[in-house]
Design a protein around this motif. Structure first.
Motif, PDB file in Angstrom:
ATOM      1  N   TYR A   5       0.809  -1.218   0.000  1.00  0.00           N
ATOM      2  CA  TYR A   5       0.000   0.000   0.000  1.00  0.00           C
ATOM      3  C   TYR A   5       0.850   1.279   0.000  1.00  0.00           C
ATOM      4  N   SER A  38      -7.473   2.788   0.964  1.00  0.00           N
ATOM      5  CA  SER A  38      -6.697   1.784   0.225  1.00  0.00           C
ATOM      6  C   SER A  38      -7.444   0.464   0.137  1.00  0.00           C
ATOM      7  N   ASP A  64      -9.949   0.412  -2.546  1.00  0.00           N
ATOM      8  CA  ASP A  64      -9.454   0.581  -3.911  1.00  0.00           C
ATOM      9  C   ASP A  64      -8.942  -0.775  -4.424  1.00  0.00           C
ATOM     10  N   TYR A  73      -6.106  -1.343  -6.964  1.00  0.00           N
ATOM     11  CA  TYR A  73      -4.781  -0.812  -6.656  1.00  0.00           C
ATOM     12  C   TYR A  73      -3.780  -1.917  -6.307  1.00  0.00           C
ATOM     13  N   VAL A  74      -4.193  -2.824  -5.433  1.00  0.00           N
ATOM     14  CA  VAL A  74      -3.261  -3.861  -4.976  1.00  0.00           C
ATOM     15  C   VAL A  74      -2.817  -4.709  -6.167  1.00  0.00           C
ATOM     16  N   GLU A  75      -3.769  -5.031  -7.025  1.00  0.00           N
ATOM     17  CA  GLU A  75      -3.434  -5.853  -8.187  1.00  0.00           C
ATOM     18  C   GLU A  75      -2.446  -5.114  -9.103  1.00  0.00           C
ATOM     19  N   SER A  76      -2.682  -3.813  -9.291  1.00  0.00           N
ATOM     20  CA  SER A  76      -1.779  -3.091 -10.196  1.00  0.00           C
ATOM     21  C   SER A  76      -0.393  -2.940  -9.554  1.00  0.00           C
ATOM     22  N   MET A  77      -0.324  -2.738  -8.233  1.00  0.00           N
ATOM     23  CA  MET A  77       0.988  -2.647  -7.569  1.00  0.00           C
ATOM     24  C   MET A  77       1.713  -3.984  -7.625  1.00  0.00           C
ATOM     25  N   LYS A  82       3.286  -4.284 -10.919  1.00  0.00           N
ATOM     26  CA  LYS A  82       4.462  -3.413 -11.054  1.00  0.00           C
ATOM     27  C   LYS A  82       5.650  -3.983 -10.282  1.00  0.00           C
TER      28      LYS A  82
END
Ligand SMILES: Cc1ncc(COP(=O)(O)O)c(C=O)c1O
Length: 312
Positions: A175, A214, A217, A220-224, A227
């Motif tokens: 996060y 967070s 969202d 978000y976790v999946e996109s991080m 990355k």
């Protein structure tokens, strides 16, 4: 968090209730089994402080994260450190065999810091169920959201089933809220009050508001995670090219064998603009490097090539 900034003159009672509700829903336990701290580190410290007095020992792997075991040691417990296996993974059989009549806790860091390896989930489940019949088990999942398969590897379901097991998580890693200081643990019902009594500060309103946002969202976790994986894969490609050994990384860092003493390698990398992890004996010619932004990873890859070329 920006919207809430004008409210920081007030104590964050409503925010903590709202966050507890969101976390309880996520983890599948009642609200009163969640302990929130100023970073998961505060919960590790509190748990260690509660268990650490009056001697005894705690079983852990080595090298591994020292916060809980260090807190116990400072209060008079001894730390039994079980070496990793030859793949640099936690050796659960050896850890189980290391338990003594005076063991107060077994600490498992999964993925492990500093190696980044993960243990086989079936093996860990079996271990956690069996060992927690004898002593409390603490599983630190600070990096598990960075791993390829969180769902298959989290042991939090065992807490809900009533095993004597605690699972901690943090908002510092996937996060990216390390500076806000917020984390939590899912704790067996009878440990909540005694462990909480050692929590001294607790977290802040803005941290709780940010944590709640967070959690909501979901993309978000999946996109991080994607990355982070790209960052790990890019680094691994360079390590392959340079012929360096590494272990399967599942956290937000890679542990690899530079074959140069870390005492020399670390300052050389720092001179090339990259701060790497400290020494983790007995792996003195290994190095832990964290995943940063894509631009930072480009700098790190160039530094690795240049620095290793100097030591050939
Ligand atoms: C394995 C592990 N657990 C817990 C923590 C504590 O992190 P925080 O207090 O930011 O949640 C860290 C920090 O690096 C860590 O590596």
């Amino acid at each position: 968090m920006r919207a809430q900034a004008a409210e920081v003159c007030r104590y964050p009672i409503a925010d903590s209730r709202a966050l507890l509700t969101a976390l309880a829903e996520k983890e599948g336990v009642p609200r009163d089994q969640i302990l929130i701290g100023a970073g998961s580190g505060e919960v590790l410290e509190a748990y260690g402080a509660y268990l650490g007095g009056e001697g005894g020992d705690v079983v852990t792997a080595w090298p591994s994260y020292r916060q809980l075991t260090g807190a116990m040691e400072r209060r008079g417990s001894s730390v039994i450190e079980v070496p990793l296996n030859d793949r640099l993974e936690l050796d659960l059989d050896a850890m189980s065999a290391a338990i003594t009549a005076t063991t107060k806790c077994v600490y498992v860091c999964n993925p492990n810091n500093p190696t980044g390896t993960i243990v086989d989930p079936e093996k860990l489940r079996e271990f956690a169920i069996e060992v927690s019949k004898q002593v409390p088990v603490f599983i630190d999942e600070a990096y598990l959201e960075c791993a390829d398969d969180f769902v298959a590897n989290t042991m939090v379901g065992l807490v809900a089933e009533g095993h004597n097991l605690t699972v901690s998580r943090t908002f510092s890693k996937i996060y990216a809220m390390a500076g806000q200081r917020i984390g939590y643990a899912v704790v067996p019902a009878d440990l909540v009050a005694p462990v909480r009594s050692f929590i001294t500060g607790g977290t802040s309103m803005l941290a709780m508001v940010g944590a709640q946002a967070s959690l909501a969202d979901l993309g978000y976790v999946e996109s991080m995670r994607r990355k982070l994986k790209a960052g790990r894969d890019g680094l691994i490609a360079v390590l392959d090219e340079l012929g360096c050994r590494y272990v399967e990384p599942q956290g937000n860092f890679v542990f690899f064998q530079s074959s140069v003493s870390i005492a020399d390698f670390r300052p050389a990398m720092q001179a090339a603009g990259v701060k790497v992890g400290r020494a983790f004996p007995p792996y003195d010619d290994w190095c832990r490097i964290s995943i940063g932004t894509p631009d930072e990873m480009t700098v790190a890859q160039t530094a690795l090539r240049e620095v290793l070329a100097k030591f050939v």
